[in-house]
Write a protein that holds these residues in place. Sequence first.
Motif, mmCIF file in Angstrom:
data_model
loop_
_atom_site.group_PDB
_atom_site.id
_atom_site.type_symbol
_atom_site.label_atom_id
_atom_site.label_comp_id
_atom_site.label_asym_id
_atom_site.label_seq_id
_atom_site.Cartn_x
_atom_site.Cartn_y
_atom_site.Cartn_z
ATOM 1 N N PHE A 105 36.469 40.039 43.788
ATOM 2 C CA PHE A 105 37.288 39.709 42.630
ATOM 3 C C PHE A 105 38.208 38.522 42.924
ATOM 4 O O PHE A 105 38.405 37.645 42.075
ATOM 5 C CB PHE A 105 38.121 40.919 42.197
ATOM 6 N N GLU B 119 39.000 36.264 27.401
ATOM 7 C CA GLU B 119 37.752 35.506 27.313
ATOM 8 C C GLU B 119 37.295 35.261 25.878
ATOM 9 O O GLU B 119 36.405 34.433 25.645
ATOM 10 C CB GLU B 119 36.640 36.236 28.069
ATOM 11 N N SER C 235 37.808 34.782 40.869
ATOM 12 C CA SER C 235 38.883 34.496 39.912
ATOM 13 C C SER C 235 39.574 33.159 40.176
ATOM 14 O O SER C 235 39.947 32.449 39.228
ATOM 15 C CB SER C 235 39.920 35.623 39.944
ATOM 16 N N ARG D 61 40.289 45.561 31.956
ATOM 17 C CA ARG D 61 39.027 45.205 31.303
ATOM 18 C C ARG D 61 39.262 44.822 29.841
ATOM 19 O O ARG D 61 38.654 43.880 29.332
ATOM 20 C CB ARG D 61 38.034 46.365 31.389
ATOM 21 N N TRP E 271 41.777 34.037 31.589
ATOM 22 C CA TRP E 271 40.893 35.058 32.143
ATOM 23 C C TRP E 271 40.895 35.013 33.677
ATOM 24 O O TRP E 271 40.697 36.035 34.326
ATOM 25 C CB TRP E 271 39.488 34.974 31.552
ATOM 26 N N SER F 259 41.472 38.266 35.841
ATOM 27 C CA SER F 259 40.452 38.623 36.833
ATOM 28 C C SER F 259 41.055 38.759 38.222
ATOM 29 O O SER F 259 40.665 39.635 39.009
ATOM 30 C CB SER F 259 39.348 37.559 36.831
ATOM 31 N N LEU G 205 40.854 41.420 29.913
ATOM 32 C CA LEU G 205 39.873 40.396 30.255
ATOM 33 C C LEU G 205 39.068 40.001 29.020
ATOM 34 O O LEU G 205 38.791 38.811 28.795
ATOM 35 C CB LEU G 205 38.945 40.894 31.358
ATOM 36 N N ASP H 286 32.578 36.223 36.197
ATOM 37 C CA ASP H 286 33.788 37.042 36.104
ATOM 38 C C ASP H 286 33.565 38.269 35.222
ATOM 39 O O ASP H 286 34.048 39.359 35.517
ATOM 40 C CB ASP H 286 34.943 36.215 35.527
ATOM 41 N N ARG H 287 32.822 38.071 34.130
ATOM 42 C CA ARG H 287 32.591 39.176 33.193
ATOM 43 C C ARG H 287 31.755 40.277 33.830
ATOM 44 O O ARG H 287 31.966 41.467 33.575
ATOM 45 C CB ARG H 287 31.886 38.654 31.935
#
Length: 451
Positions: free
Chosen positions: A185, A124, A189, A117, A97, A101, A120, A36-37
């Motif tokens: 995405f 996280e 997610s 961002r 997250w 996401s 997120l 995801d990151r």
Amino acid sequence: MSEHSPPSSVEKSAINKISLRLVPFVSLMFFINFLDRTAISFAGPNGMSQDLGLTIAQFGLASGIFFIGYILLEVPSNLALHRFGARKWLARIMVSWGIVSLLFTWVSGIKELYILRILLGIAEAGFFPGAILYLSLWVPASYRSKILSLFYLAQPLTVVFGAPLAAVLIGQDGFLGLAGWRVMFLGVSIPAILVGLIAWFWLVDKPEQARWLNDDEKQWLVSELEREHATKQNSQHPSVLTVMFNGRVWMLSLIYFGFIYGLYALGFFLPTIIAGFQQQFQVTFDIFDKGLITAIPYLPAALALYLWSRDATRRGIRRWHIYIPAITGAVSIPLALFMESPFAIMVVITITACSIFSALPNFWTLPTQFLTGASAAAAVALINTIGNIAGFSAGYITGILHDLSGNYEVPMFAVGGFMLLSAVLMLMMKSYQKPADVPSIPIASQSLQEK
């Protein structure tokens, strides 16, 4: 387990159950976390930058801005995990997250992208150090290298399997009327939300609460962990506030900074290498081909990580388990610039990846050797925060040095310099340690040993 006596059947059974019950699940969480990151790195060159009208500078800022919220909330999040329990906190982080996401699927402009961002990173914050701390506190010191190496396998395997998976999802252009990068995405997610909900019921905070351990296994595990805890308590045991100003914690933070700088520089440099292959040899790669090429160094890295950590578990953690990979990485990453064939370049880059991933699980056994409780949570979070500053700065410093010098030689030598710094600081750790800091107990890897 002492250094000279073999483990009992109860001991082996308890560790095997932890390895099978907790480690694969937490590793799956880490796999989804890293995917995801880094999803933006797959989305950017495959339609997102064009659809949102992003310049290279805007895309770079969107990638790095993630770390702002992440860094600011890292320590508070890990302290919250210590207070509320890993089961609730890790599950909360993961669902949070996953929701953020998911919103990337419908992002429509640069401002929304920046905001998501940042959110997120906030969502996280604390997951990785929390997972490290959680697993570390479930097993005695002599098994931590083994357990953390199994957990850390998720990171290189994220690239091995995640890059082709992202390519497949991006290839589903038009699904539900979405562009391919938006489908990606969506696809990465939903698992985060589902696994986060499952974590609430799957994870257990303490060995005493584990129904899957029998009474003998619980008794052995609890007694071993309590003995280690008591030994640390009898030594100099800093408070959370003291940890923030502890010299050894900051030295570990700088060592980790060098490794993470190399890790992110590797991720930054590899797409450049692949692009160079296309220009030099006049070949064309589709999205799936690029994913497979990106994955090449990481499969050997996963194997090297496992074997190196297995040796560290057998011998007990030695300083050279950390500084030898650091030196190898410091030499190999700038050396790749002077190779004259794609095969030779990929071999050297693979050596770099093997070096970085071999050192990291062994490195993470160090903070919990001399800290426990909230102070250990704060130290692990602080060290990871400093490492993420490296993640934020690696791309920018590399770009600045490239613009100033007109080539990649200077920035890659800078990467080698940071990894060399990690090796030098690790060599200094022996003289820096004091007997009161690292208590002597009959566990093979409880303190750094040197032959």
